[in-house]
Design an enzyme around this catalytic site. Structure first.
Site, PDB file in Angstrom:
ATOM      1  N   LEU A   8       0.943  -1.238  -0.078  1.00 28.91           N
ATOM      2  CA  LEU A   8      -0.042  -0.200  -0.037  1.00 28.91           C
ATOM      3  C   LEU A   8       0.892   1.020   0.105  1.00 28.91           C
ATOM      4  CD1 LEU A   8      -2.766  -1.055   2.477  1.00 28.91           C
ATOM      5  CD2 LEU A   8      -2.622  -1.575   0.065  1.00 28.91           C
ATOM      6  N   ALA A  10      -0.316   4.630  -1.508  1.00 25.23           N
ATOM      7  CA  ALA A  10      -1.153   5.746  -2.241  1.00 25.23           C
ATOM      8  C   ALA A  10      -1.079   6.861  -1.446  1.00 25.23           C
ATOM      9  CB  ALA A  10      -2.533   4.954  -2.822  1.00 25.23           C
ATOM     10  N   ARG A  15       2.285  14.950   6.315  1.00 29.24           N
ATOM     11  CA  ARG A  15       3.176  15.493   7.369  1.00 29.24           C
ATOM     12  C   ARG A  15       4.422  15.738   7.034  1.00 29.24           C
ATOM     13  NH1 ARG A  15       1.304  11.516  11.846  1.00 29.24           N
ATOM     14  NH2 ARG A  15       0.437  10.387  10.065  1.00 29.24           N
ATOM     15  N   GLN A  73      -5.050   3.840  -7.393  1.00 28.14           N
ATOM     16  CA  GLN A  73      -6.287   4.027  -6.405  1.00 28.14           C
ATOM     17  C   GLN A  73      -6.325   5.565  -6.429  1.00 28.14           C
ATOM     18  OE1 GLN A  73      -5.491   3.960  -2.276  1.00 28.14           O
ATOM     19  NE2 GLN A  73      -7.320   3.495  -1.658  1.00 28.14           N
ATOM     20  N   GLY A  78      -8.914   4.688   2.112  1.00 32.56           N
ATOM     21  CA  GLY A  78      -8.744   3.905   3.115  1.00 32.56           C
ATOM     22  C   GLY A  78      -7.848   2.597   2.669  1.00 32.56           C
ATOM     23  N   ALA A 379      53.359  19.058 -11.842  1.00 36.76           N
ATOM     24  CA  ALA A 379      52.277  19.798 -11.297  1.00 36.76           C
ATOM     25  C   ALA A 379      51.635  20.662 -12.374  1.00 36.76           C
ATOM     26  CB  ALA A 379      52.749  20.471 -10.069  1.00 36.76           C
TER      27      ALA A 379
HETATM   28  C1  UD1 Z   1      -2.836   1.803   9.705  1.00 38.80           C
HETATM   29  C2  UD1 Z   1      -3.935   0.962  10.449  1.00 38.80           C
HETATM   30  C3  UD1 Z   1      -3.590   0.863  11.995  1.00 38.80           C
HETATM   31  C4  UD1 Z   1      -2.097   0.573  12.097  1.00 38.80           C
HETATM   32  C5  UD1 Z   1      -1.129   1.515  11.391  1.00 38.80           C
HETATM   33  C6  UD1 Z   1       0.036   1.093  11.443  1.00 38.80           C
HETATM   34  C7  UD1 Z   1      -5.959   0.797   9.059  1.00 38.80           C
HETATM   35  C8  UD1 Z   1      -7.260   1.463   9.216  1.00 38.80           C
HETATM   36  N1  UD1 Z   1      -5.342   1.301  10.407  1.00 38.80           N
HETATM   37  O1  UD1 Z   1      -3.257   3.040  10.093  1.00 38.80           O
HETATM   38  O2  UD1 Z   1      -4.485  -0.138  12.525  1.00 38.80           O
HETATM   39  O3  UD1 Z   1      -1.727   0.458  13.619  1.00 38.80           O
HETATM   40  O4  UD1 Z   1      -1.770   1.754  10.155  1.00 38.80           O
HETATM   41  O5  UD1 Z   1       1.025   1.982  10.870  1.00 38.80           O
HETATM   42  O6  UD1 Z   1      -5.278   0.311   8.100  1.00 38.80           O
HETATM   43  N2  UD1 Z   1      -2.833   3.777   2.078  1.00 38.80           N
HETATM   44  C9  UD1 Z   1      -3.261   3.699   0.796  1.00 38.80           C
HETATM   45  N3  UD1 Z   1      -4.552   3.991   0.152  1.00 38.80           N
HETATM   46  C10 UD1 Z   1      -5.419   4.441   1.249  1.00 38.80           C
HETATM   47  C11 UD1 Z   1      -4.966   4.954   2.684  1.00 38.80           C
HETATM   48  C12 UD1 Z   1      -3.813   4.587   2.941  1.00 38.80           C
HETATM   49  O7  UD1 Z   1      -2.441   3.088  -0.107  1.00 38.80           O
HETATM   50  O8  UD1 Z   1      -6.731   4.925   0.942  1.00 38.80           O
HETATM   51  C13 UD1 Z   1      -1.507   3.587   2.460  1.00 38.80           C
HETATM   52  C14 UD1 Z   1      -0.607   4.536   2.946  1.00 38.80           C
HETATM   53  O9  UD1 Z   1       0.059   5.093   1.908  1.00 38.80           O
HETATM   54  C15 UD1 Z   1       0.284   3.860   3.858  1.00 38.80           C
HETATM   55  C16 UD1 Z   1      -0.885   2.818   4.442  1.00 38.80           C
HETATM   56  O10 UD1 Z   1      -1.745   2.591   3.471  1.00 38.80           O
HETATM   57  O11 UD1 Z   1       1.319   3.288   3.270  1.00 38.80           O
HETATM   58  C17 UD1 Z   1      -1.144   3.098   5.835  1.00 38.80           C
HETATM   59  O12 UD1 Z   1      -2.184   4.172   5.698  1.00 38.80           O
HETATM   60  P1  UD1 Z   1      -2.371   5.199   6.870  1.00 38.80           P
HETATM   61  O13 UD1 Z   1      -3.041   6.252   6.574  1.00 38.80           O
HETATM   62  O14 UD1 Z   1      -0.762   5.602   7.399  1.00 38.80           O
HETATM   63  O15 UD1 Z   1      -2.816   4.306   8.151  1.00 38.80           O
HETATM   64  P2  UD1 Z   1      -2.905   4.713   9.463  1.00 38.80           P
HETATM   65  O16 UD1 Z   1      -3.885   5.593   9.919  1.00 38.80           O
HETATM   66  O17 UD1 Z   1      -1.509   5.023   9.951  1.00 38.80           O
END
Ligand code: UD1
Ligand code: MG
Length: 459
Positions: A8, A10, A15, A73, A78, A379
């Protein structure tokens, strides 16, 4: 039955406050996502699918891998929604491993342990960890028997659940059939209005399944990166591991905090590295090689007993045995030094093949040059290789002596054993064994008087 890896990647990474997508931020000189891909590559999966969204085009062109595919995506709704985009890629009896593009240092052994749980019996296995500070993570909810019931995201957790220290690392493995079945049932009825991948756990439990869990050996393996401060923390910890490995392999490191490795370093016995050295790309150091303070080396092979003195900069070059380089030498791509060559201070070389025992000791530019053995370059000598349009080659035979402050206007050949007088501008080929020089005759004007300073007093 085969393994499919989904990464994942996307998310936006707001931050980071950077124009570069988060998953392309470098750790040890390599994009975060590339670290994940490289690890996945060792799992021998059928294919690796990266879910990309934010900065997708840039991401696609900056990472590579065998059997790597990208799926877009368009809207980041999510982690569950992200996995929905790739479900057509997995068969019912595949094992699917979900990784995060911003969690770069998970060990192969940890992932293998997780995969074994699914391959052996469980439809779903989670990588969890117990942290002192669980802030920001999804919490693992277990029943009285210790069986996993669900994951609750922090934003949806009640105060009691918030106190739970065991958290979801995000990394999980599942059987294709079940994963597809459960992600189809996800809803976005939660505080963030997102489709949470983590909700598949409760769905599995509802169907009567037990969820397997395993844990990484260290927290570093599951640390994610959200901002530049976390990136720095991870960089320092990772660098320390890389440098520790070198030391355990017998390399003497004067200060582990002042060496950076952005690639692979292999070293023979009794290699010594002084402070503030940066290694990039593929580096190979022979026995007894010494690297002085403040050197930068990228894609360099150095054979045994060579010394690189401080403040030298070497890129894409091959250095023989018992050479002495620097201080303040710049060896550019295509430099190939045979054994016992000396390159001294303020010397720049580029595409220079230099024979055994030759010396370029001070303030010279040697580019597009093929030099024999036993040559001495005085040199301030310059190979004038560029006519403003094309590059030309200088050939220098064995045992040539070039006097200081000489310009060799390429293309030009200097025959073996030739001597060139200092201050010459050599435009034509030089015969072997002779003294050649181009120099205007020295004059002395008899009776010449030094000018006298005029008085500027106003009258
Ligand atoms: C997620 C988990 C959480 C876990 C944490 C660990 C979920 C709902 N929650 O939360 O339980 O403790 O990671 O770090 O899964 N991403 C996509 N598409 C999206 C959303 C996210 O590709 O629509 C990818 C992001 O780029 C990232 C990863 O998924 O690499 C995690 O996404 P992030 O938004 O950081 O999830 P957390 O809120 O940290
Ligand atoms: Mg996150």
């Amino acid at each position: 039955m085969s393994l499919k890896v989904v990464i994942l990647a996307a998310g936006k990474g707001t931050r980071m406050k950077s124009n570069l997508p988060k998953v392309l931020q470098p750790l040890a000189g390599k994009p975060l996502l590339q670290h994940v891909i490289d690890t996945a590559q060792h799992l021998h999966s059928d294919n690796i699918v990266a879910v990309v969204g934010h900065g997708a085009e840039l991401v696609k062109t900056h990472v590579t891998g065998l059997n790597l595919e990208f799926v877009l995506q368009e809207q980041q709704l999510g982690t569950g929604h992200a996995v929905q985009q790739v479900q057509s890629h997995f068969e019912d009896d595949d094992t699917v491993l979900i990784l995060y593009g911003d969690v770069p240092l998970t060990k192969l052994t940890t992932l293998t342990r997780l995969l074994n749980l699914v391959e052996e019996q469980y439809p779903l296995a989670l990588l969890t960890i117990t942290l002192n500070d669980s802030n920001g993570y999804g919490r693992i909810i277990r029943d009285n028997q210790g069986e996993v019931l669900a994951i609750v995201e922090q934003k949806d957790a009640n105060p009691e659940q918030c106190c739970i220290k065991e958290v979801n690392t995000g990394i999980l493995a599942a059987k294709g059939y079940w994963l597809k079945r459960w992600i189809d049932q996800l809803t976005n009825q939660n505080s963030q209005g997102e489709y949470y991948l983590t909700d598949v756990i409760a769905l599995a439990v509802r169907e009567g399944f037990k969820i397997a869990t395993t844990h990484p050996e260290t927290e570093l393996e599951v640390l994610g990166v959200n901002d530049k401060l976390q990136l720095h923390t991870l960089e320092r910890e990772y660098q320390r591991l890389l440098v520790n490995d070198l030391m355990l392999n017998g390399v003497t490191i004067l200060d582990a905090h002042r060496v950076d490795i952005r690639g692979q370093v292999t070293a023979g016995r009794d290699v010594e590295v002084d402070v503030n050295v940066v290694f990039e790309g593929q580096i190979s150091l022979g026995d007894n090689v010494r690297i002085g303070a403040n050197c930068y080396l990228k894609d360099v092979t150095i054979l045994a007993n060579t010394v690189i003195h401080p403040f030298s900069h070497l890129e894409s070059c091959q250095i023989g045995e018992e050479c002495i380089i620097g201080p303040y030498a710049r060896l550019r791509p295509g430099t190939q030094l045979a054994n016992q060559v000396k390159i001294g201070n303020f010397v720049e070389t580029k595409k220079a093949v230099i024979g055994k025992d030759s010396k370029v000791n001070h303030l010279s530019y040697i580019g597009d040059t093929v030099m024999g053995t036993g040559v001495n370059i005085g040199a301030g000598t310059i190979t004038c290789n560029y006519d403003g349009v094309n590059k030309h080659v200088t050939h220098i035979g064995n045992n040539v002596f070039v006097g200081s402050d000489t310009q060799l206007i390429a293309p030009v050949n200097i025959g073996h054993d030739a001597t060139i007088g200092a201050g010459s501008t050599i435009t034509k080929d030089v015969p072997s064994g002779e003294l050649t020089l181009s120099r205007s005759k020295q004059l002395t004007l008899q009776g010449w008087k030094k000018p006298v300073k005029k008085s500027h007093k106003l009258r």
